[in-house]
Design a protein around this motif. Structure first.
Motif, short mmCIF file in Angstrom:
data_model
loop_
_atom_site.label_atom_id
_atom_site.label_comp_id
_atom_site.label_asym_id
_atom_site.label_seq_id
_atom_site.Cartn_x
_atom_site.Cartn_y
_atom_site.Cartn_z
N UNK A 1 21.20 1.66 35.98
CA UNK A 1 20.90 1.86 34.56
C UNK A 1 22.37 1.60 33.71
N UNK A 2 23.15 2.48 33.85
CA UNK A 2 24.55 2.51 33.21
C UNK A 2 25.42 1.14 33.63
N UNK B 1 19.40 4.92 40.77
CA UNK B 1 18.93 4.26 39.65
C UNK B 1 19.62 4.57 38.33
N UNK B 2 20.15 5.73 38.07
CA UNK B 2 20.67 6.20 36.67
C UNK B 2 22.13 5.24 36.80
N UNK C 1 23.52 -1.43 31.22
CA UNK C 1 23.86 -1.17 29.83
C UNK C 1 25.32 -1.50 29.58
N UNK C 2 26.21 -1.50 30.68
CA UNK C 2 27.68 -1.83 30.42
C UNK C 2 28.05 -3.41 30.98
#
Lengths: 147, 147
Positions: free
Chosen positions: B26-27, B22-23, B30-31
């Motif tokens: 998310x990254x 999940x992290x 965002x990128x």
């Protein structure tokens, strides 16, 4: 899941430190996170040939090393806009004191440069490696191209 | 500085793998990066008591292990929306083959879970640790809370 809130740069004054700092600034901006920077000056005792500790770094030298570290950190911090209160330069053991600073200041991501390691260096490990073992938060190792 | 373009999750099927995934998702969002996931099944030869390699994992067992790995990766990938063509499950050495997959696919960030290490585990290192030594790109170690 929440974004990173407080990002800490573990600076080691390698030639590529600016890259690590700029990457950390970019991640901080993208997460709207607070950004801090630290540098731990290693307190090596000077040893004689029988491997007995002979003399520790004296007070004047300690002040000079700390002063130099603070100056270099301030220069880096200026480039990526970190205020003086978020710049920490201390004597100590990098692995343990970076992790301690992170915990004390509720850091949720430590960013450190990672050098290529070969031979004996691989066995000895690196600061990024030491942080990775001990940190209670996430660690981003930014790969630096060694010369 | 450019954002991350291709992020690779190195999955190890620990209980906290979903957190790492999940992290990473998310990254990636965002990128605006491509997100892939890999798992390397270690090919341990089965040894006898004199530490001689006795029998390597046979074809049927190999197929079963790979099949199980692919199924687990597919389940994880579904949660974080990674298409089948970006899911790689292979036999090999995790440290080297994760790094190789990253290079072959122009990955610029590897995300791996990082467990607390104590005693002998600290000496033996971890996958995140091995990746850190060998990767030619950045590595994010996501700290997992061990039970």
């Amino acid at each position: 899941m929440s974004n990173y809130q407080h990002i800490l740069i573990a600076a080691d004054f390698s030639t590529h430190n600016t890259l690590v700092c700029e990457k950390a600034r970019e991640i901080a901006d993208r997460n709207q996170a607070k950004l801090s920077i630290c540098h731990i000056v290693e307190d090596y005792p000077i040893t004689d040939f029988a491997y007995e500790p002979m003399i520790s770094v004296d007070i004047d030298m300690r002040d000079a090393l700390l002063g130099s570290g603070k100056k270099q950190i301030a220069e880096l911090a200026k480039i990526i806009d970190i205020p003086a209160e978020n710049q920490w330069v201390e004597f100590g053991n990098p692995n343990h004191d970076i992790v301690r600073l992170a915990e004390e200041n509720k850091v949720d991501l430590i960013v450190a440069g990672s050098h290529g390691r070969h031979g004996i260096q691989l066995l000895l490990g690196s600061t990024a490696n030491g942080i990775l073992h001990h940190a209670k938060c996430d660690v981003l190792a930014v790969r630096l191209q060694d010369n």
